[in-house]
Motif scaffolding. Structure first.
Motif, mmCIF file in Angstrom:
data_model
loop_
_atom_site.group_PDB
_atom_site.id
_atom_site.type_symbol
_atom_site.label_atom_id
_atom_site.label_comp_id
_atom_site.label_asym_id
_atom_site.label_seq_id
_atom_site.Cartn_x
_atom_site.Cartn_y
_atom_site.Cartn_z
ATOM 1 N N LEU A 181 0.838 -1.208 0.000
ATOM 2 C CA LEU A 181 0.000 0.000 0.000
ATOM 3 C C LEU A 181 0.867 1.249 0.000
ATOM 4 O O LEU A 181 0.558 2.248 -0.670
ATOM 5 C CB LEU A 181 -0.921 -0.010 1.228
ATOM 6 N N PHE A 182 1.968 1.210 0.729
ATOM 7 C CA PHE A 182 2.893 2.347 0.789
ATOM 8 C C PHE A 182 3.583 2.562 -0.556
ATOM 9 O O PHE A 182 3.855 3.698 -0.959
ATOM 10 C CB PHE A 182 3.935 2.099 1.891
ATOM 11 N N LEU A 183 3.858 1.463 -1.279
ATOM 12 C CA LEU A 183 4.563 1.526 -2.563
ATOM 13 C C LEU A 183 3.608 1.571 -3.752
ATOM 14 O O LEU A 183 4.044 1.541 -4.899
ATOM 15 C CB LEU A 183 5.481 0.305 -2.700
ATOM 16 N N PHE A 184 2.336 1.642 -3.494
ATOM 17 C CA PHE A 184 1.298 1.550 -4.519
ATOM 18 C C PHE A 184 1.460 2.627 -5.591
ATOM 19 O O PHE A 184 1.627 3.808 -5.292
ATOM 20 C CB PHE A 184 -0.069 1.681 -3.857
ATOM 21 N N ASP A 185 1.422 2.195 -6.882
ATOM 22 C CA ASP A 185 1.555 3.098 -8.023
ATOM 23 C C ASP A 185 0.227 3.104 -8.795
ATOM 24 O O ASP A 185 -0.110 2.122 -9.465
ATOM 25 C CB ASP A 185 2.686 2.627 -8.933
ATOM 26 N N PRO A 186 -0.541 4.218 -8.728
ATOM 27 C CA PRO A 186 -1.832 4.283 -9.421
ATOM 28 C C PRO A 186 -1.718 4.033 -10.920
ATOM 29 O O PRO A 186 -2.629 3.458 -11.535
ATOM 30 C CB PRO A 186 -2.334 5.696 -9.125
ATOM 31 N N GLY A 187 -0.602 4.450 -11.534
ATOM 32 C CA GLY A 187 -0.418 4.252 -12.969
ATOM 33 C C GLY A 187 -0.324 2.776 -13.332
ATOM 34 O O GLY A 187 -0.937 2.313 -14.302
ATOM 35 N N VAL A 188 0.447 2.014 -12.570
ATOM 36 C CA VAL A 188 0.578 0.571 -12.801
ATOM 37 C C VAL A 188 -0.769 -0.113 -12.583
ATOM 38 O O VAL A 188 -1.173 -0.998 -13.344
ATOM 39 C CB VAL A 188 1.645 -0.033 -11.863
ATOM 40 N N PHE A 189 -1.469 0.310 -11.548
ATOM 41 C CA PHE A 189 -2.776 -0.258 -11.241
ATOM 42 C C PHE A 189 -3.744 -0.039 -12.396
ATOM 43 O O PHE A 189 -4.492 -0.950 -12.782
ATOM 44 C CB PHE A 189 -3.315 0.379 -9.962
ATOM 45 N N ALA A 190 -3.725 1.160 -12.984
ATOM 46 C CA ALA A 190 -4.621 1.487 -14.099
ATOM 47 C C ALA A 190 -4.287 0.640 -15.326
ATOM 48 O O ALA A 190 -5.191 0.185 -16.047
ATOM 49 C CB ALA A 190 -4.515 2.969 -14.433
ATOM 50 N N GLU A 191 -2.999 0.420 -15.591
ATOM 51 C CA GLU A 191 -2.596 -0.390 -16.741
ATOM 52 C C GLU A 191 -3.055 -1.837 -16.592
ATOM 53 O O GLU A 191 -3.330 -2.515 -17.582
ATOM 54 C CB GLU A 191 -1.075 -0.344 -16.902
ATOM 55 N N ASN A 192 -3.128 -2.320 -15.357
ATOM 56 C CA ASN A 192 -3.544 -3.696 -15.098
ATOM 57 C C ASN A 192 -5.058 -3.856 -14.997
ATOM 58 O O ASN A 192 -5.545 -4.977 -14.855
ATOM 59 C CB ASN A 192 -2.926 -4.197 -13.784
ATOM 60 N N PHE A 193 -5.788 -2.759 -15.081
ATOM 61 C CA PHE A 193 -7.208 -2.802 -14.770
ATOM 62 C C PHE A 193 -7.983 -3.727 -15.703
ATOM 63 O O PHE A 193 -8.771 -4.571 -15.256
ATOM 64 C CB PHE A 193 -7.821 -1.404 -14.800
ATOM 65 N N GLY A 194 -7.786 -3.570 -17.002
ATOM 66 C CA GLY A 194 -8.574 -4.349 -17.957
ATOM 67 C C GLY A 194 -8.054 -5.740 -18.196
ATOM 68 O O GLY A 194 -8.753 -6.579 -18.774
ATOM 69 N N GLY A 195 -6.829 -6.019 -17.764
ATOM 70 C CA GLY A 195 -6.243 -7.341 -17.983
ATOM 71 C C GLY A 195 -5.390 -7.367 -19.236
ATOM 72 O O GLY A 195 -5.537 -6.528 -20.130
ATOM 73 N N ALA A 196 -4.498 -8.336 -19.339
ATOM 74 C CA ALA A 196 -3.629 -8.487 -20.501
ATOM 75 C C ALA A 196 -4.373 -9.178 -21.635
ATOM 76 O O ALA A 196 -5.467 -9.723 -21.453
ATOM 77 C CB ALA A 196 -2.386 -9.287 -20.102
ATOM 78 N N ASP A 197 -3.746 -9.164 -22.824
ATOM 79 C CA ASP A 197 -4.387 -9.764 -24.001
ATOM 80 C C ASP A 197 -4.672 -11.249 -23.806
ATOM 81 O O ASP A 197 -5.657 -11.774 -24.331
ATOM 82 C CB ASP A 197 -3.497 -9.568 -25.231
ATOM 83 N N TYR A 198 -3.797 -11.928 -23.064
ATOM 84 C CA TYR A 198 -3.951 -13.373 -22.912
ATOM 85 C C TYR A 198 -5.092 -13.764 -21.973
ATOM 86 O O TYR A 198 -5.464 -14.941 -21.892
ATOM 87 C CB TYR A 198 -2.652 -14.002 -22.397
ATOM 88 N N ALA A 199 -5.668 -12.794 -21.283
ATOM 89 C CA ALA A 199 -6.657 -13.106 -20.249
ATOM 90 C C ALA A 199 -8.049 -13.421 -20.798
ATOM 91 O O ALA A 199 -8.855 -14.043 -20.123
ATOM 92 C CB ALA A 199 -6.757 -11.956 -19.247
ATOM 93 N N GLY A 200 -8.340 -12.998 -22.026
ATOM 94 C CA GLY A 200 -9.654 -13.275 -22.599
ATOM 95 C C GLY A 200 -10.708 -12.281 -22.150
ATOM 96 O O GLY A 200 -10.399 -11.218 -21.586
ATOM 97 N N SER A 201 -11.980 -12.617 -22.384
ATOM 98 C CA SER A 201 -13.084 -11.733 -22.022
ATOM 99 C C SER A 201 -13.208 -11.614 -20.512
ATOM 100 O O SER A 201 -12.666 -12.436 -19.762
ATOM 101 C CB SER A 201 -14.396 -12.263 -22.604
ATOM 102 N N LEU A 202 -13.954 -10.610 -20.079
ATOM 103 C CA LEU A 202 -14.127 -10.389 -18.651
ATOM 104 C C LEU A 202 -14.818 -11.585 -17.998
ATOM 105 O O LEU A 202 -14.447 -12.011 -16.892
ATOM 106 C CB LEU A 202 -14.936 -9.106 -18.413
ATOM 107 N N PHE A 203 -15.805 -12.164 -18.681
ATOM 108 C CA PHE A 203 -16.492 -13.336 -18.129
ATOM 109 C C PHE A 203 -15.528 -14.507 -17.983
ATOM 110 O O PHE A 203 -15.533 -15.208 -16.960
ATOM 111 C CB PHE A 203 -17.669 -13.740 -19.017
ATOM 112 N N ASP A 204 -14.691 -14.725 -19.008
ATOM 113 C CA ASP A 204 -13.712 -15.811 -18.940
ATOM 114 C C ASP A 204 -12.710 -15.581 -17.803
ATOM 115 O O ASP A 204 -12.279 -16.529 -17.142
ATOM 116 C CB ASP A 204 -12.965 -15.940 -20.264
ATOM 117 N N GLN A 205 -12.343 -14.333 -17.593
ATOM 118 C CA GLN A 205 -11.417 -14.010 -16.508
ATOM 119 C C GLN A 205 -12.025 -14.367 -15.151
ATOM 120 O O GLN A 205 -11.368 -14.980 -14.305
ATOM 121 C CB GLN A 205 -11.057 -12.517 -16.538
ATOM 122 N N VAL A 206 -13.278 -13.989 -14.963
ATOM 123 C CA VAL A 206 -13.948 -14.276 -13.697
ATOM 124 C C VAL A 206 -14.117 -15.781 -13.517
ATOM 125 O O VAL A 206 -13.824 -16.336 -12.455
ATOM 126 C CB VAL A 206 -15.326 -13.573 -13.638
#
Length: 479
Positions: A181-206
């Motif tokens: 939490l102390f080292l938390f980077d909002p920019g990195v968090f935002a980039e990870n928000f939607g998931g990587a290309d390999y992750a598939g659709s949101l339903f598949d991810q869940v």
């Protein structure tokens, strides 16, 4: 005027019993699996999928926790919760399957602990690999039987160790969350928000993360399994809810904060335990060592708790004459040694099987979760019967109780869908041969082996096992 000693001692004893049961729940849930969460989630989903997954899993498991609380209060005559509820609701053979499935799940889950601890040591000793080499299996086997000798000394002694270990292993996890939490980077968090290309659709991810969440939440039923030791039945339900809420906050935090310090793809590539890799990347080698020590302590507590609960299920089922009578024997120290031997032996067998798996840890983790789904589903459906007053011994429940039970059924049904055909078939391969124990128990009692309905269930399980074996032999399924 001072109260009589017995009046003072009684509330203290009841309070101690409640916290003992809560410790069993937290101790069994906060196992080694939490140390694997960052990479396992990053392999499947981004931040959005993780948030939805935890919302679904948290809500669903909370409904199951309420189910176990309600059943503990409404049916205090039933011991060893998961198994007893299936038997009371659907008969002896489904009850047997529930008992065996829950027990087998605990045994397979114990294997994940040893794979993970050997993988941790493998960072320093390459011969251990990722916990799946010959040397790792030999050392893990020594650990299996070493714990057997410890637990054999007495349930009370092992449970006391578990309470101490529960506190000790939560500390590194909390430190991990606070540091990130102390080292938390909002920019990195935002980039990870939607998931990587390999992750598939949101339903598949869940969907792909559901078995992981089941694995880490296993233990929510722990207090009901140990209900015969409770001072008051109300303590079983309170301990279940208290334990669940505590660990839910821990699990979700470990996952989400990791997305704020490293790219998702990098987290996904970390070796297990991935919490160590995440912290090492942020603070250096000491972070890896700190988490690794926490993992070792976690294995101690989780293995003790799960081995005790697994043996308890076999013991109670044998006392109810649904397992062979030899499994109902216990020492003067209240240790069901034959059940403990069988528990350790199955873990040993599965440990050897992991040597032939492409990914020993993830295979054992997913199989552990899959094996619990039928016992959980049967317990949830039984809760619906109790709420409707159709279990033959209780009055109709309120609307809230019914809603909770129905939601729990829907959640566990979704988990079976999320598990996929592979793990359903592999589960049948384990379930079908187990019927030998049921046959032994029936023969001991001089009873008919199977009723017509039970014969149908047997045929389904055998058919599923045959399909699974053929699929494995043909290469359509892999472990």
């Amino acid at each position: 005027m001072a109260q009589p000693v017995n009046e003072v001692a009684a509330p203290r004893a009841a309070k101690l019993a409640f916290w003992t049961l809560t410790s069993m729940v937290v101790g069994s849930m906060v196992g080694a699996g939490v140390f694997s969460l960052p990479s396992r989630f990053a392999q499947e989903t981004g931040v959005a999928g993780a948030l939805i997954s935890w919302a679904v899993a948290g809500t669903g498991m909370l409904m199951l926790a309420f189910v176990f609380q309600n059943l503990a209060n409404r049916r205090p005559d039933l011991d060893a919760g998961v198994y007893a509820y299936a038997k009371a609701g659907f008969g002896e053979y489904p009850g047997f399957f529930s008992a065996f499935g829950y027990w087998a799940s605990a045994c397979v889950g114990n294997v994940t602990y040893w794979v993970l601890i050997m993988s941790t040591a493998g960072a320093l000793v390459p011969a251990l690999g990722e916990g799946d080499t010959v040397l790792a299996i030999v050392l893990s086997s020594a650990g299996l039987w070493g714990f057997f000798l410890l637990i054999k000394q007495g349930v009370k002694e092992a449970a006391a160790i578990n309470r101490v270990v529960t506190v000790a292993k939560v500390i590194p996890i909390c430190v991990f969350v606070l540091l990130l939490l102390f080292l938390f980077d909002p920019g990195v968090f935002a980039e990870n928000f939607g998931g990587a290309d390999y992750a598939g659709s949101l339903f598949d991810q869940v969907r792909s993360t559901m078995l992981v969440t089941v694995f880490v939440f296993l233990g929510v039923e722990g207090a009901s399994v140990y209900s015969r030791h409770a001072k008051r039945r109300a303590d079983v339900g309170r301990a279940t809810i208290t334990g669940f809420l505590s660990v839910f906050a821990i699990f979700a935090s470990v996952t989400i904060v990791s997305y704020g310090v490293m790219p998702m793809a990098e987290i996904a590539e970390l070796r297990q335990p991935s919490m160590a890799g995440v912290l090492e990347a942020q603070v250096g080698t000491w972070g890896m060592v700190f988490v690794s020590i926490g993992l070792i302590v976690s294995v101690l507590g989780a293995y003790l708790a799960w081995t005790l609960m697994a043996a308890e299920v076999l013991f109670v089922a044998a006392k109810d004459k649904d397992m062979p009578r030899f499994l109902g024997r216990a020492t003067k120290a209240d240790v069901p040694v034959p059940a403990l031997v069988l528990t350790t032996a199955l873990s040993q067998l599965v440990l050897v099987v992991t040597y032939f798996s492409d990914d020993a840890f993830n295979f054992a983790l997913d199989l552990t979760s899959a094996l619990t789904l039928i016992p959980f589903l049967l317990a949830a459906v039984f809760a619906v019967k109790v709420a409707a007053g159709r279990d033959g011994s209780t009055a109709r429940g309120g609307r809230t109780e019914t809603t909770v039970a129905v939601l729990a059924v829907l959640y566990t049904a979704f988990l079976l869908f999320a598990a996929g055909l592979k793990f359903v078939l592999v589960s049948f391969i384990i379930y079908a041969p187990a019927t030998i124990l049921f046959v032994m128990a029936r023969r001991e009692q001089g009873r008919r082996l199977f009723s017509p309905g039970e014969a149908v269930l047997l045929a389904v399980s055998i058919a599923g096992a045959v399909i699974g074996v053929v699929a494995l032999a043909a290469g359509r399924l892999s472990i």
